[in-house]
Design a protein around this motif. Sequence first.
Motif, short mmCIF file in Angstrom:
data_model
loop_
_atom_site.label_atom_id
_atom_site.label_comp_id
_atom_site.label_asym_id
_atom_site.label_seq_id
_atom_site.Cartn_x
_atom_site.Cartn_y
_atom_site.Cartn_z
N TYR A 62 0.78 -1.24 -0.03
CA TYR A 62 0.15 0.02 0.09
C TYR A 62 0.93 1.27 -0.01
CZ TYR A 62 -3.85 -2.97 1.15
OH TYR A 62 -4.96 -4.20 0.96
N TRP A 82 -2.33 1.09 13.13
CA TRP A 82 -3.74 1.10 12.28
C TRP A 82 -4.82 1.23 13.25
CZ3 TRP A 82 -7.50 -2.50 13.39
CH2 TRP A 82 -8.90 -2.25 12.86
N ARG A 108 -7.62 4.29 13.08
CA ARG A 108 -9.10 3.89 12.53
C ARG A 108 -9.86 4.50 13.53
NH1 ARG A 108 -12.16 0.05 8.95
NH2 ARG A 108 -14.05 -0.50 10.24
N ARG A 153 -10.94 -4.99 9.33
CA ARG A 153 -10.46 -4.16 8.10
C ARG A 153 -11.24 -3.83 7.23
NH1 ARG A 153 -4.59 -2.44 8.84
NH2 ARG A 153 -5.50 -1.03 7.33
N CYS A 177 -14.38 -2.08 4.94
CA CYS A 177 -14.37 -0.63 4.38
C CYS A 177 -15.35 0.18 5.32
CB CYS A 177 -15.08 -0.77 2.90
SG CYS A 177 -15.50 1.02 2.26
C1 HEM Z 1 -18.44 0.59 -3.89
C2 HEM Z 1 -17.50 1.33 -3.24
C3 HEM Z 1 -16.43 0.78 -2.32
C4 HEM Z 1 -15.96 -0.47 -2.25
C5 HEM Z 1 -16.27 -1.85 -3.02
C6 HEM Z 1 -14.90 -0.55 -1.28
C7 HEM Z 1 -14.02 -1.72 -0.92
C8 HEM Z 1 -13.14 -1.60 0.13
C9 HEM Z 1 -12.42 -2.73 0.47
C10 HEM Z 1 -12.55 -4.15 -0.17
C11 HEM Z 1 -11.40 -2.29 1.45
C12 HEM Z 1 -10.34 -3.17 2.11
C13 HEM Z 1 -9.05 -3.11 1.20
C14 HEM Z 1 -8.00 -3.95 1.93
O1 HEM Z 1 -8.21 -4.46 2.88
O2 HEM Z 1 -6.96 -3.89 1.13
C15 HEM Z 1 -11.94 -1.20 1.51
C16 HEM Z 1 -11.13 -0.32 2.78
C17 HEM Z 1 -11.39 1.10 3.04
N1 HEM Z 1 -12.39 1.96 2.27
FE1 HEM Z 1 -13.66 1.31 0.90
N2 HEM Z 1 -14.61 0.78 -0.71
C18 HEM Z 1 -15.69 1.64 -1.24
C19 HEM Z 1 -16.01 2.90 -0.99
C20 HEM Z 1 -15.23 3.56 -0.13
C21 HEM Z 1 -15.71 5.06 0.26
C22 HEM Z 1 -16.95 5.82 -0.24
C23 HEM Z 1 -14.73 5.38 1.45
C24 HEM Z 1 -14.64 6.74 1.96
C25 HEM Z 1 -15.38 7.74 2.07
C26 HEM Z 1 -13.83 4.31 1.90
C27 HEM Z 1 -12.96 4.24 2.67
C28 HEM Z 1 -12.12 2.99 2.82
C29 HEM Z 1 -11.31 2.93 3.88
C30 HEM Z 1 -10.86 4.32 4.75
C31 HEM Z 1 -10.82 1.85 4.23
C32 HEM Z 1 -9.60 1.41 4.94
C33 HEM Z 1 -10.42 0.56 6.21
C34 HEM Z 1 -9.12 -0.02 7.14
O3 HEM Z 1 -8.07 -0.73 6.58
O4 HEM Z 1 -9.36 0.36 8.37
N3 HEM Z 1 -14.40 3.08 0.80
N4 HEM Z 1 -12.65 -0.46 0.90
#
Ligand code: HEM
Length: 620
Positions: free
Chosen positions: A132, A150, A154, A528, A530
Motif C-alpha cells: 500500500y 492502524w 481507525r 479491516r 471498508c
Molecule cells: C463501492 C464502493 C467501495 C468499495 C467496493 C470499497 C471496498 C473496500 C475494500 C475491499 C476495502 C479493504 C481493502 C483492503 O483490505 O485492502 C476497503 C477499505 C477502506 N475503504 Fe472502501 N470501498 C468503497 C468505498 C469507500 C468509500 C466511499 C470510502 C470513504 C469515503 C472508503 C474508505 C475506505 C477506507 C478508509 C478503508 C480502509 C479501512 C481500514 O483498513 O481500516 N471506501 N474498501
Amino acid sequence: MVPYLTLAFAAIVIAYVGHTYRCFQINLAAAKKSGIPYVCMPVYTFNTVWLVTHTLWMPFVERLPRSWTEEWIDLLIPEFLWKKKHELFKKYNSDILIIVSPGANTLYVADADVNSQITARRNDFPKPVWMYKGVDVYGKNVVSTEGANWRHHRKITSPPFTEKNNVLVWQESLRQAESMMAGWTTKETEVSSPVWTVATEAMRLSLHVISRAGFGVGLFWPHEKSDTKIPPGHKMSYKSALETLLENLIIMILTPQWLLKYSPLKMHKVAYQAFCEWGQYMREMYNDKRAEVKSGSSRDGMDLMGALVKGAGITEESLKDPEKGGSQLLTDDEILGNAFVFILAGHETAANTIHFSVLFLAMHMKSQKRLQEDLDSILGDRPASEWDYDRDMPRLFGSMCGAVMNEELRILPPVIGIPKTTPKDQPQGLIYEGRNVTVPGSCYINLATAATHRNPKYWPHTSEEDLVDFRPERWLLDPSKENGNTDANAYEEEEGLDFDGPDKRPDTAASLFRPQKGAYVPFSEGYRSCLGRRFAQVEILAVIAVIFKTWTVELDVSQFMSDEEFKTASQEKRQEAWEKANARAKDLLENGMMTIITLQMRKGKVPFRFVKRGCERFKA
Ligand code: HEM
C-alpha cells in the motif's frame, strides 16, 4: 580481463540460479506440509521485474512444449485472477489453493468460511502494508498501516462515518446526479446524443460527492459554473490540482519524489505540480481547522478534516498553550495522508459501481424495467428534492435498486483480490471444509472476491453460466416466504461503527437475499472492512434512483446503424444492431478489464443513449 568478467558474470548467474532453486525448494516444502492443494510456477507473477517485462518473455514461454507449461502458463499473466475467476479453483477441485514459486507462496481463497476466519484474525493475518506504499503519497494513513498504528488511525477516522452524516451524502448525491444528467440531457430531450463519457463523469460525480460531503468543498460541473478560479499563492485551481493528481497517480506511485521534483520530463513536472498544489490546499484547510478549533467554533456535517484535527489531539487548550497540550497524536503528514486516502478510496470504487450498473442495466432491459417499476412505487411522482433519506433510503436498499447494486458488486468488485499475509516464521492454522490446514509463514494471501462471488456453493443460480451473468433478480426473495426481518430493524443494525471491533453489519438489506458470511465480500469483512461502505451504498443508490426514475438507458447502436437508417429500420433490424452493440459490450467486459488501483474497463468504452421513459426504442 575479459575472461575474469565472464567468470564473474557466470558466477553471479550460477549463484542466482542456486539461490532461486533453494528458495523454491523451501517454499515447496512448506506448501507440501500445509495440507492445501498447490501448483508450482517458475516465477512469482507479481515480482516487479516480471511485471514490467513479462510481455517480452511470454512469446518464448509460449513456444515451450505445452506438456511442460500447461499447469502454470496462464498464471504468469498479472490479470490471471480476473481472467480465471472461479475456474482456477474448479480446476483443482478446491476453494483454497497455494501457488508456489521461488519468489513467494501465495494462498488464493474462494471459500466463505476461510475468508471469514482470515478477516476475523487480524493479528494472525495482517495486511502486507508494503503493497500500500502507493497510497502514502502524502503520509501514512488508515489504509496503509497495521497493528497498533492502524488502530490509532481507525479510531480517529471512524467517528465521522455516522448515519447522521449519511444524510449529507444522500443529499449531495441526489444533487450531483441531477447535475450530471443535465450535462447530457435537457427537459425536452427524448433521446440523447450518444454519451461516451459515463465512466469519466461518474468519476467526477463521486469526486464531487466526497469533496463536498466529506470536506465541505463544493465542486461544479462545466455547465453549472466555472470553478477554475486560482486563488493567490496558487498556480492551479483546487479542482484542477485534484483531478490532475488523480489522473497522474500512477506516475506519483512509481516515481520517487526526489526524481519527480527534478525530472525534466513533462509528465513528471505535471504530476509533481498537482501533488504540491493539492497538498498546499489541504494544508490551508488544515490550518483553517486549527484556527476554528483555537477560536472554539465547530462545524456541523461530516467534516473529515475537522475530525482528523480533533482526533489528532489538537484542542483549544493545546493550541493556546502548547506546553499543556501534550504531543500531537497524528503528525501533520498523517493528517494529510488520511485526507488524501478518503478522496482516493472514496471516489473510484463508487464511480465504477455507478458506471457498471448503468452498463449492465442497458444490457438487461428487462431488469431495468423492473427497477423502474420499483422506483415508481417507492418514489411516486415526487421530485428528487422531496426524496427523504429516512423514508426512502431503506426502501431503495431493500428493493430492485439494492439488488442492482449488490449484483454489480458481486460480478465486478472493484477490489478483486484483498491482500493479507502470514507473519514470518509463524504458520497459521485454518479449518477448511472441516479439516485442519496450515498456511505457511511469510505466505501472501489473496481473498479472491470475484471468484468467491461466483462460487456455486453460495449463490442462488439456475446454471453455472447464470452465475457469470448479471441477474439482480437473484437477490429478490420470494415475498411469500418470511425473511424474519423488516427493513426498519435491518437498518438499525447498520447504525454505528465499532472502530475497534470487527464490522458485524450485514452487507445487504434484510428483504434481499443474504449470502452466507464470507461469501459476499466486495467491502472486505471483519476488522479491516471498508470504512466508507455505507457512504458508498447511499451514494450509489441515490444516483441509480435519479437516473432511472426519469430515463431509460439504452446501448447506443450508431456504430452499427446510422441515425438515418435507424429512423426507417424495422424493429427486427434495430434489434439486430442492438445485439451487435451488446456483443461488443460483452467482449469489453470479458477482455477489456484491468486493475490498476481498482478494476475498470481500460481497453475501450461503451456509448449509451438516455431516453425519456415512454420513448424507448428497444423492447425490454
Ligand atoms: C463501492 C464502493 C467501495 C468499495 C467496493 C470499497 C471496498 C473496500 C475494500 C475491499 C476495502 C479493504 C481493502 C483492503 O483490505 O485492502 C476497503 C477499505 C477502506 N475503504 Fe472502501 N470501498 C468503497 C468505498 C469507500 C468509500 C466511499 C470510502 C470513504 C469515503 C472508503 C474508505 C475506505 C477506507 C478508509 C478503508 C480502509 C479501512 C481500514 O483498513 O481500516 N471506501 N474498501
